[in-house]
Design a protein around this motif. Structure first.
Motif, mmCIF file in Angstrom:
data_model
loop_
_atom_site.group_PDB
_atom_site.id
_atom_site.type_symbol
_atom_site.label_atom_id
_atom_site.label_comp_id
_atom_site.label_asym_id
_atom_site.label_seq_id
_atom_site.Cartn_x
_atom_site.Cartn_y
_atom_site.Cartn_z
ATOM 1 N N ARG A 1 35.389 49.437 35.447
ATOM 2 C CA ARG A 1 35.640 50.010 36.725
ATOM 3 C C ARG A 1 36.048 51.457 36.497
ATOM 4 N N ARG B 1 49.882 41.802 33.377
ATOM 5 C CA ARG B 1 49.882 43.135 34.174
ATOM 6 C C ARG B 1 50.291 42.724 35.601
ATOM 7 N N SER C 1 36.637 42.667 45.301
ATOM 8 C CA SER C 1 36.454 44.067 44.964
ATOM 9 C C SER C 1 35.171 44.511 44.178
ATOM 10 N N ILE D 1 46.089 41.958 48.008
ATOM 11 C CA ILE D 1 45.297 43.143 47.262
ATOM 12 C C ILE D 1 45.146 42.684 45.908
ATOM 13 N N LYS D 2 46.211 42.025 45.200
ATOM 14 C CA LYS D 2 46.011 41.617 43.956
ATOM 15 C C LYS D 2 45.039 40.354 43.774
ATOM 16 N N TYR E 1 41.664 42.574 43.812
ATOM 17 C CA TYR E 1 41.359 43.402 42.862
ATOM 18 C C TYR E 1 41.938 42.881 41.291
ATOM 19 N N MET E 2 42.774 42.023 41.312
ATOM 20 C CA MET E 2 43.255 41.860 39.900
ATOM 21 C C MET E 2 43.130 40.449 39.360
#
Lengths: 490, 474
Positions: free
Chosen positions: A113, A163, B361, B424-425, B428-429
């Motif tokens: 990314r 994270r 994403s 959002i997490k 994206y994550m």
């Protein structure tokens, strides 16, 4: 006189870079190569412009320079109001110097990314510069708060195992602080009917009101700095963030909170600042001692450095709230020094981590045998971090301690004891991973630094020594502005 | 002459009414492709009505006894019609892919819009009641649009029963007011209450009407229906529910408080403050644990309504314009988010749960970036539009002397930031085993792009827009 809007340019150039990064098309490998070059060149352009700003800057003037003003909202005359004094100038230079270094390093580390990463980093640069340039308190807040978004994404997407937790903690923690800042801003604007920082400097707030306003802002700034006991997000964020994220976080973002104290709390709310100075001083003393002890107990190298950052920021806040010229000069120096040194230390850990995929101290031993060049640089950085005379760390700590001793004798003793405590954990880190070690690990397989890595480290080490030997480079620049900040104190 | 001038007053509404009637008749007579043809007719109707308002003099202030047109009401009507067109436009794909292409859908929306337009201009309690009922009845049926689905029917029944009770409460309140004043006209009630203030029954009337209106706004503690109905109804109908009625009912409420009940400010201020705090608390906290996308945004709506109402208590033009600003930004962002939710399908079924968005994403980076902007705007993070909305709301609170409300507001805005971040997490994550393929269409992209761009560039037009709102005599 109409001049070229240099300050807007340094904010806009990274944003343009980010937009271009969004538009780059092609196959995967090509795109990421182009993106890195784009990022490097963009940040270099910004660096050049910031050097131009430095050259055109009039060191003897007390006023803000390169002023730009355009109304955003007619209510309270909230405007896009930029300008720099010498304090913000050195932070701008720190930022514009660290970003190219990070991008040069990221050539070696980010593996997925890349597009999003480059966009986030460039946005981060633009917003940080915006914080340092803004002279309107609402504009300041907008930049200050927007910083959270790219940082949240950087920690959350490219961070380590934990994270997501770290990124949420970081975001919500800082947001919680910031909203009280917002309330303070609204109340300040409502009372004084202006949001321009130079005008607010000359506006006198009632002492009682000052204390409340100060406290509302304090929460936000203290969390950003971070001060004990609001520091708990930092080790989490650092451990999980990618190396570049850590470098920027420690190098630049930690300075934003302290900068806010200097730009807003001190000049606008002088009486409250004096009232709360012993409170801040106590927190700083606790931060220095407590986090040093905590750092000593860490086994994770990155976490150790993170805690040492909190301790160093303890010096910074102590220096600022000694409310003396020498103390503030010292904390400014300490911030610049810490910006360079901690970026260097995190870079070192990143270099080690890339080779072994481990951040645990016990996994390393006798690095000096396999990586002598690295060890040399690392030791210089560590010595600077503990404040050895001749390195930049020494000057900052010395000036801060002198400043503190003037008004706070006992706290001065406690804070100066941190210098020794700092040496304890940093030196034992060096001993454990560089000079001794168990015989379990994979020392012989470590390869030493390549040319690019050497150059990056050399650059940082050079600045550390340069500032340590010739501290007046920074002290001369900042002097007039520091006097200006202190003008509301009798 | 008089009859004609009156006709002019109602002309946009009459156009909608006629358009709806023509659509029904033609819907019954068309042999095939009914939905598309009726949809086209509805588009035409709304556009004609829209252009009529736009090209006749907007600043023309005209009124009859029970119906008042001002610049402000005209502009709100334009906004409502725009939203209606927007909803019809984006929901087209959803309706077709879920086989809900019944020609009744656009017609019912037309009737709901008719009720809304009347409500905006209403200057009489009974008139207000009738227009609320017209709007609500159409919406009840719309919720049941997917009649084969158990959830949709259940939601409709729930909405119908609770909504009817709320309407009945409003009517009861109106009758109480009438029993004291002997009139239902706003201006006359205002005059009456100026001379004769301390009437217990009058206060009861006010409280009952307020409760009913709060129900229609889905403000806590009258919010219970919201999550169930939003979840159960088809997403296109949820999009309608979450945007247009909120604007309209809010405008009607503001008018109600400032005209007939103007002299009861002390009373309704307290009630509204309680409603604000409860809405923000319930909305922000309950949303934290939601896994269903639509339920989450239902609670988000409740919280947002709390913020909107903060501008009302100041009762100044500036406070109200900040409320309107908030409402406009909120509806636009909601429209964007829901146009995304509507079109978010994979493996031939609608994505219902938040976890379904994992990996968006990567499979669909453009939509993900737009969503990030919309969500951050909703959370009130600068530099997006939502920040300015919240900023102005808090200024309004501070200026009207309710600093504590501003502080409670910011605390809950931090809490609500959590669940916007959570989305959002997830996009994206979170890691996923296989990359999900989403079926999306261009209409959604267009709407997403427009709405997120509005959020992004609002900062440049904020001043003009806010000055424009301030100039309107709300």
């Amino acid at each position: 006189m109409i001049t070229f809007p240099l300050l807007s340019t340094i904010i806009i150039v990274p944003l343009i870079g980010a937009i271009i990064a969004f538009l780059i098309k092609g196959d995967e490998a090509n795109v990421s190569k182009n993106l890195r070059e784009l990022a490097i060149w963009t940040s270099l352009v910004v660096l050049v412009i910031s050097i131009i700003i430095l050259l055109q800057f009039d060191l003897n003037s007390q006023n803000f320079q390169f002023i730009e003003k355009k109304t955003i909202l007619s209510k309270f005359d909230i405007s896009y109001h930029l300008g720099v004094d010498s304090v913000s100038l050195i932070f701008i230079l720190l930022t514009t110097t660290l970003f190219p270094i990070c991008f040069l390093y990221s050539k070696l580390s980010i593996k997925f990314r890349t597009r999003e990463f480059v966009i986030a980093m460039l946005a981060l640069e633009a917003l940080t510069l915006g914080v340092f340039c803004s002279l309107d308190i609402v504009l300041f807040y907008i930049f200050f708060e927007s910083l959270l978004i790219p940082m949240f994404l950087i920690i959350g997407i490219w961070g380590g195992k934990n994270r997501i937790f770290s990124s949420f903690k970081f975001f919500l923690y800082t947001l919680a602080g910031s909203v009280f800042f917002l309330i303070s801003i609204i109340f300040m604007a409502y009372t004084s009917n202006t949001t321009s920082i130079p005008q607010l400097d000359n506006y006198y707030f009632d002492v009682y009101l000052q204390k409340w306003l100060w406290f509302g802002m304090f929460l936000s700034f203290a969390i950003k700095v971070p001060m004990w006991p609001f520091h708990t997000w930092l080790p989490d964020a650092h451990v999980e963030a990618p190396t570049i994220g850590s470098m920027i976080l420690a190098g630049v973002l930690l300075k934003v909170g302290a900068f806010a104290f200097l730009r807003i709390s001190l000049p606008i709310l002088p009486e409250a600042s004096i009232y709360f100075s012993s409170f801040i001083m106590t927190l700083s003393a606790i931060a220095v001692v407590y986090t040093s002890i905590v750092a000593f107990a860490q086994t994770d190298i990155k976490k150790l450095i993170a805690y040492s950052s909190v301790a160093h920021m303890g010096y910074v806040t102590a220096g600022i709230f000694s409310i003396s010229k020498i103390g503030i000069q010292g904390s400014l120096f300490q911030m610049i020094s810490h910006g360079i040194v901690s970026a260097g230390l995190f870079l070192s850990i990143g270099l080690l981590y890339e080779r072994t995929k481990s951040r645990i101290m016990d996994d390393y031993n006798l690095i000096i045998k396999s990586m002598p060049i690295f060890s040399l640089f690392f030791i210089v950085l560590v010595l600077s971090s503990v404040g050895l005379p001749g390195t930049s760390g020494f000057i900052g700590e010395l000036l801060v301690v002198i400043g503190v001793f003037k008004n706070f004798l006992i706290l001065g003793f406690i804070i100066s004891s941190g210098i020794i405590l700092g040496a304890v954990y940093m030196m034992s880190l060096v001993r454990k991973i560089i000079f001794t070690g168990s015989n379990s690990s994979t020392v012989t397989e470590l390869t030493d630094l390549n040319v690019l890595e050497i150059l990056l480290m050399l650059f940082l080490v050079f600045f550390t020594l340069l500032l340590g030997l010739f501290p007046n480079i920074i002290l001369n620049i900042t002097e007039t502005s520091v006097i200006e900040i202190l003008k509301n104190f009798n | 002459m008089d009859a004609f001038s009156n006709l002019n007053l109602y002309l946009p509404e009459i156009i909608i009414f006629l358009g709806a009637l023509i659509s029904i008749v033609s819907g019954a007579f068309f042999k095939n492709n009914k939905y598309n043809k009726v949809l086209f007719l509805s588009f035409m109707t709304i556009t004609i009505s829209f252009s009529f308002i736009l090209f006749s003099d907007i600043s023309n202030e005209s009124s009859s006894n029970n119906f008042v047109n001002t610049t402000f009401t005209n502009i709100v009507k334009l906004f409502v019609l725009t939203l209606a067109i927007g909803v019809l436009y984006v929901s087209n794909g959803y309706i077709k892919s879920n086989k809900l292409n019944l020609f009744e859908y656009p017609i019912l929306l037309l009737f709901a819009v008719l009720g809304m337009l009347l409500m905006i201009s209403a200057n009489d309690l009974l008139f207000l009641y009738i227009s609320i009922e017209l709007q609500s009845l159409s919406l009840y049926v719309l919720v049941a649009l997917n009649r084969d689905s158990l959830k949709s029917s259940e939601a409709a029944l729930k909405y119908f029963i609770l909504g009817s009770i709320a309407s009945a409460i409003i009517l009861y309140g109106i009758s109480m007011t009438y029993s004291i004043t002997g009139t239902t006209n706003y201006n006359l009630i205002k005059e009456f209450s100026f001379t004769d203030k301390n009437t217990l029954i009058f206060s009861f009337g006010l409280i009952l009407i307020l409760s009913g209106m709060a129900f229609k706004l889905s403000a806590a503690p009258f919010h219970m229906w919201t999550p169930d109905v939003y979840e159960g109804s088809p997403s296109s109908v949820t999009t309608i529910l979450i945007t247009i009625p909120k604007v309209v009912v809010f405008v009607a409420l503001v008018k109600l408080l400032n005209e007939p009940f103007f002299y009861f400010k002390n009373l309704w201020q307290q009630i509204i403050i309680i409603i604000i705090v409860l809405s923000m608390a319930v909305g922000s906290i309950a949303a934290l644990r939601q896994e269903n996308i639509k339920r989450l945004f239902a609670y988000g709506t409740i919280a947002n309504i709390g913020y909107v109402l903060i501008g009302v208590i100041s009762n100044s033009n500036q406070g109200l314009s900040s409320s309107i600003l908030y409402l406009v930004i909120y509806t636009i962002a909601s429209l964007g988010i829901f146009s995304f939710i509507m079109m978010c399908r994979k493996e031939n079924s609608q994505v219902v749960h938040l976890q379904g968005l994992v990996g968006l994403s990567q499979s669909n980076s453009f939509a993900a970036i737009c969503m990030v902007m919309l969500l951050l705007s909703m959370a009130g993070i600068p530099p997006f539009a939502g920040f300015f909305a919240k900023f102005y709301i808090f200024i309004a609170a501070v200026e009207s002397g309710f600093l504590s409300l501003a502080i409670i507001g910011v605390i809950f805005s931090v809490i609500s930031a959590f669940y916007y971040l959570k989305i959002i997490k997830i996009m994206y994550m979170d890691s996923q085993e296989d990359i999900n393929i989403y079926e999306v269409d261009n209409k959604m992209y267009l709407m997403l792009l427009i709405t997120s761009l509005v959020m992004l560039v609002f900062i440049f037009f904020a001043n003009d827009f806010i000055n424009f709102l301030n100039k309107l005599n709300i």
